[in-house]
Design an enzyme around this catalytic site. Structure first.
Site, PDB file in Angstrom:
ATOM      1  N   GLY A 124       0.934  -1.147  -0.117  1.00  0.00           N
ATOM      2  CA  GLY A 124      -0.100   0.134   0.025  1.00  0.00           C
ATOM      3  C   GLY A 124       0.919   1.054  -0.088  1.00  0.00           C
ATOM      4  O   GLY A 124       1.738   1.313   0.812  1.00  0.00           O
ATOM      5  N   CYS A 135      -8.872  -3.521  -4.900  1.00  0.00           N
ATOM      6  CA  CYS A 135      -7.859  -3.430  -4.114  1.00  0.00           C
ATOM      7  C   CYS A 135      -7.900  -3.153  -2.473  1.00  0.00           C
ATOM      8  O   CYS A 135      -8.958  -3.198  -2.110  1.00  0.00           O
ATOM      9  CB  CYS A 135      -6.225  -2.815  -4.693  1.00  0.00           C
ATOM     10  SG  CYS A 135      -4.748  -3.392  -4.013  1.00  0.00           S
ATOM     11  N   ARG A 187      10.520  -1.587  -5.101  1.00  0.00           N
ATOM     12  CA  ARG A 187       9.385  -1.562  -5.902  1.00  0.00           C
ATOM     13  C   ARG A 187       9.398  -0.366  -6.603  1.00  0.00           C
ATOM     14  O   ARG A 187       9.653   0.680  -6.073  1.00  0.00           O
ATOM     15  CB  ARG A 187       8.094  -1.764  -5.301  1.00  0.00           C
ATOM     16  CG  ARG A 187       7.938  -2.970  -4.546  1.00  0.00           C
ATOM     17  CD  ARG A 187       6.513  -3.248  -3.836  1.00  0.00           C
ATOM     18  NE  ARG A 187       5.632  -3.435  -4.816  1.00  0.00           N
ATOM     19  CZ  ARG A 187       4.128  -3.438  -4.634  1.00  0.00           C
ATOM     20  NH1 ARG A 187       3.783  -2.967  -3.510  1.00  0.00           N
ATOM     21  NH2 ARG A 187       3.299  -3.813  -5.395  1.00  0.00           N
ATOM     22  N   ASP A 239      -1.382   4.505  -6.697  1.00  0.00           N
ATOM     23  CA  ASP A 239       0.182   4.422  -6.357  1.00  0.00           C
ATOM     24  C   ASP A 239       1.057   5.603  -6.836  1.00  0.00           C
ATOM     25  O   ASP A 239       2.144   5.942  -6.313  1.00  0.00           O
ATOM     26  CB  ASP A 239       0.603   3.088  -6.916  1.00  0.00           C
ATOM     27  CG  ASP A 239       0.105   1.903  -6.239  1.00  0.00           C
ATOM     28  OD1 ASP A 239      -1.095   1.656  -6.400  1.00  0.00           O
ATOM     29  OD2 ASP A 239       0.531   1.333  -5.273  1.00  0.00           O
ATOM     30  N   ALA A 276       0.883   4.333   0.785  1.00  0.00           N
ATOM     31  CA  ALA A 276       1.163   4.993   2.066  1.00  0.00           C
ATOM     32  C   ALA A 276       1.880   4.365   2.951  1.00  0.00           C
ATOM     33  O   ALA A 276       2.726   5.004   3.745  1.00  0.00           O
ATOM     34  CB  ALA A 276      -0.356   5.737   2.591  1.00  0.00           C
TER      35      ALA A 276
HETATM   36  P1  RI2 Z   1      -2.782   3.584  -0.041  1.00  0.00           P
HETATM   37  C1  RI2 Z   1      -1.592  -0.431  -3.553  1.00  0.00           C
HETATM   38  O1  RI2 Z   1      -0.503  -1.171  -4.265  1.00  0.00           O
HETATM   39  C2  RI2 Z   1      -3.006  -0.498  -4.219  1.00  0.00           C
HETATM   40  O2  RI2 Z   1      -2.741  -0.257  -5.460  1.00  0.00           O
HETATM   41  C3  RI2 Z   1      -3.520   0.728  -3.625  1.00  0.00           C
HETATM   42  O3  RI2 Z   1      -4.692   1.172  -4.428  1.00  0.00           O
HETATM   43  C4  RI2 Z   1      -2.578   1.658  -3.715  1.00  0.00           C
HETATM   44  O4  RI2 Z   1      -1.257   0.986  -2.992  1.00  0.00           O
HETATM   45  C5  RI2 Z   1      -2.656   2.873  -2.583  1.00  0.00           C
HETATM   46  O5  RI2 Z   1      -2.699   2.480  -1.291  1.00  0.00           O
HETATM   47  P2  RI2 Z   1       0.153  -2.451  -3.704  1.00  0.00           P
HETATM   48  O6  RI2 Z   1       1.183  -2.010  -2.574  1.00  0.00           O
HETATM   49  O7  RI2 Z   1      -1.545   4.320  -0.134  1.00  0.00           O
HETATM   50  O8  RI2 Z   1      -0.882  -3.261  -2.895  1.00  0.00           O
HETATM   51  O9  RI2 Z   1      -4.146   4.406  -0.317  1.00  0.00           O
HETATM   52  O10 RI2 Z   1       0.687  -3.118  -4.819  1.00  0.00           O
HETATM   53  O11 RI2 Z   1      -2.794   2.621   1.274  1.00  0.00           O
END
Ligand code: RI2
Length: 321
Positions: free
Chosen positions: A24, A131, A66, A200, A26
């Site tokens: 995620g 997600c 990443r 992202d 953040a």
């Molecule tokens: P917050 C995630 O990526 C999803 O794509 C999600 O929408 C985005 O990060 C933002 O997440 P991944 O790390 O910052 O699961 O809103 O590949 O929590």
């Protein structure tokens, strides 16, 4: 000069980001800032130069985990930009404080963003999620705190099924949840008032880079007349896109998509069978109705103004030395 070693906890955080135990955008940003603080706190560098070399090496290690979520390099940049001092002790204290301040601001930004997003949600609305996005969920939480009733149709989100995390969080808050597989989304869009997703990265033209499947969802939503709102703190704005760079889409391991047994069953000719696993896709701005940030709500086409204001001067890569 050989590269300095990073602290084992930094290496561990980097590994957790790469394997998505920390995931995620953040949360990755907060984790990376915390790792820089650990590197600073535990450093036994004897000179300011050695301290800086360690900190840069830690940032580099985290940066290389990443490629798509810009919150990661933005976090590293923000924390390092506020590290000042003439002695190792001063630098250490300043780095730890800078990381803590960054994490505080991240939390505050999410709270503020949630309140802005909640204004778009009416009592009784149904949202469809994709997600797991803490920024998107903060809008639902703020709406609930305002006493609104909200229901959710939650997309499973292949291949890693982060929709399950969203479902769990929403149930904890008492939100009625219907979980559907990704390919069922269109069938349910008529019952939905808002598609609500995170991001992202956001490019200068207002394109939204988010979990694979977001763009198809947004196109279907437009076809059904359902608005798509993107919840994204300004740390998701990608400054390199101001100068024409594109956002790299992470390709992840095929084992997330297909197990060894299934692979063996399907492949007749090993050379003729490939699996691709892009983690993200790009939703063009014309399919996005609003980008909700802690600075207010923006039509995607005008996000460039905010991006220039916040990042216009500084796209430095301090981890490159
Ligand atoms: P917050 C995630 O990526 C999803 O794509 C999600 O929408 C985005 O990060 C933002 O997440 P991944 O790390 O910052 O699961 O809103 O590949 O929590």
């Amino acid at each position: 000069m050989t590269d300095p070693e990073v602290h084992p906890e930094v290496a561990e955080t980097a590994e957790e980001i790469a394997t998505m135990e920390i995931r995620g955008a953040a949360t990755i940003a907060a984790g990376a800032a915390g790792a820089l603080a650990t590197q600073a706190r535990e450093s036994d560098a004897e000179t300011p130069e050695a301290f800086w070399a360690e900190l840069r090496q830690a940032a580099k290690r985290l940066y290389e985990t990443r490629p798509t979520a810009v919150s990661l390099p933005n976090a590293l940049r923000f924390v390092l930009a506020d590290v000042h001092g003439d002695t190792v002790a001063e630098l250490r204290e300043s780095a730890v404080e800078s990381a803590a301040e960054f994490q505080r601001e991240l939390d505050q930004a999410q709270d503020r963003l949630g309140k802005v997003g909640a204004n778009r949600l009416r009592d009784g609305d149904v949202v469809m999620t994709h997600c797991h996005s803490t920024d998107a969920l903060s809008c639902v939480k703020a709406a609930l705190d305002q006493g609104k009733h909200v229901e959710a149709i939650v997309k499973e989100t292949r291949p890693r099924k982060q929709g399950h995390i969203t479902a769990e969080q929403l149930r904890e808050w008492g939100v009625p949840v219907t979980l559907v597989v990704d390919s069922a989304a269109r069938r349910y869009l008529n019952d939905v008032d808002h598609v609500l997703v995170g991001a992202d990265s956001i490019a200068a033209d207002g394109s939204v880079i988010n979990k694979i499947g977001t763009s198809g969802l947004a196109v279907n939503a437009r076809d059904r007349g359902t608005p798509t709102m993107v919840a994204a703190q300004t740390i998701k704005l990608h400054p390199d896109t101001l100068t024409g760079h594109t956002v790299e889409i992470e390709m992840r391991d095929e084992t997330e998509v297909i197990g060894a047994d299934d692979r063996e069953r399907i492949q007749g000719d090993p050379d003729g069978f490939t699996v691709e696993n892009p983690a993200f896709d790009v939703t063009p701005p014309r399919f996005v109705d609003a980008i909700v940030t802690e600075r207010g709500q923006f039509p995607p086409e005008s996000i460039v103004v905010l991006m220039r204001e916040l990042f216009g001067r500084d796209t430095a890569r301090p981890w490159e030395g």
